[in-house]
Design an enzyme around this catalytic site. Sequence first.
Site, PDB file in Angstrom:
ATOM      1  N   SER A   5       4.696  -1.418   4.218  1.00 37.42           N
ATOM      2  CA  SER A   5       4.827  -2.814   4.657  1.00 37.42           C
ATOM      3  C   SER A   5       4.885  -3.722   3.443  1.00 37.42           C
ATOM      4  O   SER A   5       4.117  -3.539   2.483  1.00 37.42           O
ATOM      5  CB  SER A   5       3.625  -3.228   5.514  1.00 37.42           C
ATOM      6  OG  SER A   5       3.438  -2.324   6.568  1.00 37.42           O
TER       7      SER A   5
ATOM      8  N   SER B  50       1.123   6.354   2.615  1.00 38.69           N
ATOM      9  CA  SER B  50       1.792   7.321   3.505  1.00 38.69           C
ATOM     10  C   SER B  50       3.016   7.932   2.863  1.00 38.69           C
ATOM     11  O   SER B  50       3.739   7.273   2.113  1.00 38.69           O
ATOM     12  CB  SER B  50       2.243   6.642   4.796  1.00 38.69           C
ATOM     13  OG  SER B  50       1.158   6.064   5.447  1.00 38.69           O
TER      14      SER B  50
ATOM     15  N   GLN C 179       0.842  -1.204   0.000  1.00 40.14           N
ATOM     16  CA  GLN C 179       0.000   0.000   0.000  1.00 40.14           C
ATOM     17  C   GLN C 179       0.875   1.251   0.000  1.00 40.14           C
ATOM     18  O   GLN C 179       1.495   1.571   1.021  1.00 40.14           O
ATOM     19  CB  GLN C 179      -0.870  -0.049   1.265  1.00 40.14           C
ATOM     20  CG  GLN C 179      -1.811   1.091   1.449  1.00 40.14           C
ATOM     21  CD  GLN C 179      -2.445   1.065   2.831  1.00 40.14           C
ATOM     22  OE1 GLN C 179      -1.984   0.358   3.728  1.00 40.14           O
ATOM     23  NE2 GLN C 179      -3.484   1.828   3.025  1.00 40.14           N
TER      24      GLN C 179
ATOM     25  N   GLU D 204      -9.229  -1.493   5.702  1.00 39.19           N
ATOM     26  CA  GLU D 204      -7.979  -1.735   6.437  1.00 39.19           C
ATOM     27  C   GLU D 204      -8.248  -1.857   7.931  1.00 39.19           C
ATOM     28  O   GLU D 204      -7.773  -2.759   8.596  1.00 39.19           O
ATOM     29  CB  GLU D 204      -7.007  -0.579   6.184  1.00 39.19           C
ATOM     30  CG  GLU D 204      -5.723  -0.682   7.006  1.00 39.19           C
ATOM     31  CD  GLU D 204      -4.698   0.389   6.652  1.00 39.19           C
ATOM     32  OE1 GLU D 204      -5.090   1.521   6.333  1.00 39.19           O
ATOM     33  OE2 GLU D 204      -3.501   0.082   6.715  1.00 39.19           O
TER      34      GLU D 204
ATOM     35  N   GLU E 134      -5.380   8.462  17.751  1.00 39.39           N
ATOM     36  CA  GLU E 134      -5.978   9.807  17.848  1.00 39.39           C
ATOM     37  C   GLU E 134      -6.919  10.053  16.661  1.00 39.39           C
ATOM     38  O   GLU E 134      -8.034  10.552  16.822  1.00 39.39           O
ATOM     39  CB  GLU E 134      -4.877  10.892  17.859  1.00 39.39           C
ATOM     40  CG  GLU E 134      -4.021  10.936  19.113  1.00 39.39           C
ATOM     41  CD  GLU E 134      -2.932   9.865  19.128  1.00 39.39           C
ATOM     42  OE1 GLU E 134      -2.701   9.224  18.086  1.00 39.39           O
ATOM     43  OE2 GLU E 134      -2.331   9.650  20.194  1.00 39.39           O
TER      44      GLU E 134
HETATM   45  C1  LIG Z   1       3.929  -1.016  11.502  1.00 42.03           C
HETATM   46  C2  LIG Z   1       3.439   0.019  10.526  1.00 42.03           C
HETATM   47  C3  LIG Z   1       3.097  -0.354   9.241  1.00 42.03           C
HETATM   48  C4  LIG Z   1       2.656   0.601   8.322  1.00 42.03           C
HETATM   49  N1  LIG Z   1       2.370   0.176   7.043  1.00 42.03           N
HETATM   50  C5  LIG Z   1       1.985   1.096   6.117  1.00 42.03           C
HETATM   51  C6  LIG Z   1       1.773   0.703   4.753  1.00 42.03           C
HETATM   52  O1  LIG Z   1       1.915  -0.472   4.394  1.00 42.03           O
HETATM   53  N2  LIG Z   1       1.437   1.630   3.844  1.00 42.03           N
HETATM   54  C7  LIG Z   1       1.239   2.945   4.194  1.00 42.03           C
HETATM   55  O2  LIG Z   1       0.889   3.720   3.321  1.00 42.03           O
HETATM   56  N3  LIG Z   1       1.449   3.362   5.475  1.00 42.03           N
HETATM   57  C8  LIG Z   1       1.819   2.469   6.440  1.00 42.03           C
HETATM   58  N4  LIG Z   1       2.062   2.880   7.744  1.00 42.03           N
HETATM   59  C9  LIG Z   1       1.974   4.317   8.051  1.00 42.03           C
HETATM   60  C10 LIG Z   1       0.841   4.719   8.954  1.00 42.03           C
HETATM   61  O3  LIG Z   1      -0.385   4.624   8.294  1.00 42.03           O
HETATM   62  C11 LIG Z   1       1.171   6.169   9.397  1.00 42.03           C
HETATM   63  O4  LIG Z   1       2.323   6.087  10.214  1.00 42.03           O
HETATM   64  C12 LIG Z   1       0.040   6.782  10.178  1.00 42.03           C
HETATM   65  O5  LIG Z   1      -1.014   7.103   9.313  1.00 42.03           O
HETATM   66  C13 LIG Z   1       0.469   8.040  10.942  1.00 42.03           C
HETATM   67  O6  LIG Z   1       1.065   8.982  10.098  1.00 42.03           O
HETATM   68  P1  LIG Z   1       2.452   9.670  10.487  1.00 42.03           P
HETATM   69  O7  LIG Z   1       3.402   8.590  10.904  1.00 42.03           O
HETATM   70  O8  LIG Z   1       2.835  10.567   9.345  1.00 42.03           O
HETATM   71  O9  LIG Z   1       2.144  10.552  11.775  1.00 42.03           O
HETATM   72  P2  LIG Z   1       1.533  12.024  11.837  1.00 42.03           P
HETATM   73  O10 LIG Z   1       0.338  12.091  10.949  1.00 42.03           O
HETATM   74  O11 LIG Z   1       2.617  13.017  11.604  1.00 42.03           O
HETATM   75  O12 LIG Z   1       1.036  12.110  13.327  1.00 42.03           O
HETATM   76  C14 LIG Z   1       1.897  12.385  14.436  1.00 42.03           C
HETATM   77  C15 LIG Z   1       1.051  12.418  15.709  1.00 42.03           C
HETATM   78  O13 LIG Z   1       0.079  13.496  15.657  1.00 42.03           O
HETATM   79  C16 LIG Z   1      -1.242  12.991  15.849  1.00 42.03           C
HETATM   80  N5  LIG Z   1      -2.207  13.728  15.029  1.00 42.03           N
HETATM   81  C17 LIG Z   1      -2.055  14.095  13.720  1.00 42.03           C
HETATM   82  N6  LIG Z   1      -3.167  14.739  13.289  1.00 42.03           N
HETATM   83  C18 LIG Z   1      -4.046  14.775  14.332  1.00 42.03           C
HETATM   84  C19 LIG Z   1      -5.376  15.293  14.522  1.00 42.03           C
HETATM   85  N7  LIG Z   1      -6.036  15.902  13.529  1.00 42.03           N
HETATM   86  N8  LIG Z   1      -5.959  15.138  15.736  1.00 42.03           N
HETATM   87  C20 LIG Z   1      -5.311  14.514  16.761  1.00 42.03           C
HETATM   88  N9  LIG Z   1      -4.046  14.008  16.655  1.00 42.03           N
HETATM   89  C21 LIG Z   1      -3.425  14.134  15.463  1.00 42.03           C
HETATM   90  C22 LIG Z   1      -1.163  11.550  15.413  1.00 42.03           C
HETATM   91  O14 LIG Z   1      -2.184  10.759  15.980  1.00 42.03           O
HETATM   92  C23 LIG Z   1       0.220  11.138  15.915  1.00 42.03           C
HETATM   93  O15 LIG Z   1       0.190  10.795  17.269  1.00 42.03           O
HETATM   94  C24 LIG Z   1       2.519   1.954   8.700  1.00 42.03           C
HETATM   95  C25 LIG Z   1       2.866   2.348  10.004  1.00 42.03           C
HETATM   96  C26 LIG Z   1       3.323   1.409  10.907  1.00 42.03           C
HETATM   97  C27 LIG Z   1       3.684   1.872  12.287  1.00 42.03           C
END
Ligand SMILES: Cc1cc2nc3c(=O)[nH]c(=O)nc-3n(C[C@H](O)[C@H](O)[C@H](O)COP(=O)(O)OP(=O)(O)OC[C@H]3O[C@@H](n4cnc5c(N)ncnc54)[C@H](O)[C@@H]3O)c2cc1C
Length: 397
Positions: free
Chosen positions: A151, A119, A116, A234, A367
């Site tokens: 992933s 991100s 996928q 998902e 969140e």
């Molecule tokens: C093990 C693992 C596997 C993954 N696999 C995939 C994959 O296969 N494909 C893919 O595309 N992605 C994948 N991801 C990515 C995952 O979907 C993102 O990490 C996730 O959506 C969070 O985005 P970010 O890391 O950019 O954090 P950010 O969006 O930068 O968030 C940082 C913090 O701020 C908080 N926050 C942000 N906006 C708000 C809001 N409006 N209100 C309250 N709190 C808020 C968040 O909850 C978080 O605590 C994976 C992640 C992990 C950990």
Amino acid sequence: MSGGTDRHEGLRARVEALLAGYDPRSTERPAFLRARFAAGLAWVHFPEGLGGLGLPASDQTYVDQLLATAGAPDNDPRRNGIGLGMAAPTLLAFGTEEQQRRFLEPLWTGEEVWCQLFSEPGAGSDLAALGTRAVRSGEDWVVNGQKVWTSSAHRARWAILVARTDPAVPKHAGLTYFVCDMSDPGVEVRPLRQMTGEAEFNEVFLTDVRIPDAQRVGAEGDGWRVATATLMSERVAIGGGAAPRESGMAGVVATTWREHPELRTPQLHARLVSLWVEAEVARLTGRRLQQKLAVGAPGPEGSAMKLSFARLAQQLSGLELELLGEDGLRYDDWTMVRPETVEFTGRGAGYRYLRAKGNSIEGGTSEILRNIVAERVLGLPPEPRVDKDIAWKDLPR
Ligand SMILES: Cc1cc2nc3c(=O)[nH]c(=O)nc-3n(C[C@H](O)[C@H](O)[C@H](O)COP(=O)(O)OP(=O)(O)OC[C@H]3O[C@@H](n4cnc5c(N)ncnc54)[C@H](O)[C@@H]3O)c2cc1C
């Protein structure tokens, strides 16, 4: 096949015919799975010709049980979780017939693994802010950008991809959804090592990757709607499984408790019982959700399941470490491996504790899921959205 019992009789006959033609003891797994797909017994609620029979999804359990009892090989959904849980329902709902015929069979048999490409650095929770560009060039789209946390990208043949096709309209409006061939020139996959030591996921760099327009899923500019449907699936896939009682983390901790009577205190007992009850409530809610899914589409309720699964996994793995004390802190294996599946129960307590941290991030953070539950389930007022009417190219970055 009309009533439930008639349908089950018909299904039993189909399963018996499959087993008669393909003896599970002597047939290679892929051959058996291809035959199962052709017989419409892969996902019975899919249309005929696409692995199904157009029956209620609730009939799947019946088929799965008959085949498991006969010792038939299964397609281990954990090895192609994104394909089965997310790509398949999206292709079924939004794909062209040609796409469905090309992709669904090898996806279901596991011969083609999916990942996928959603991100990006700076576009995780706020996925609609993503900047990977797709520009039309004749019959193709030329894609440039960077994805992250992908992933299984190192094992995947295909990816579901969201890219920006129109930067001049507000962020949700200018996105388009594609299927990307991971073996195409310009796709570069680099491992990202996690705190568990493993590298389950990757950075993916896309440089002048040419995607034929025939691999566009849904209309140009309609990518957000398609991606939202994928994300709903998902969360259900992650949080809505029908696990048996005391499977997963609750079972592991209960076993540790039974094996170590010397560690017991009334406080730990109270905590264990309360988490066990919560795990049981989550498990039964998952069952109910599955029954709901059998009669309709996944809704935002899946988000609540994913939320409770993540919280429980973290609390139970924390309690397990407390119970084991120093022994729990001994880490079993720090070698960098590229695992096919996440083995919560096959590894040590330290691994479980560290890996469970990702549960509240992967598939949408807790969140964000709370926001979804608040807005779409409880009907509370939405978060203020100041960027709703501004062109993506004019947003501050
Ligand atoms: C093990 C693992 C596997 C993954 N696999 C995939 C994959 O296969 N494909 C893919 O595309 N992605 C994948 N991801 C990515 C995952 O979907 C993102 O990490 C996730 O959506 C969070 O985005 P970010 O890391 O950019 O954090 P950010 O969006 O930068 O968030 C940082 C913090 O701020 C908080 N926050 C942000 N906006 C708000 C809001 N409006 N209100 C309250 N709190 C808020 C968040 O909850 C978080 O605590 C994976 C992640 C992990 C950990």
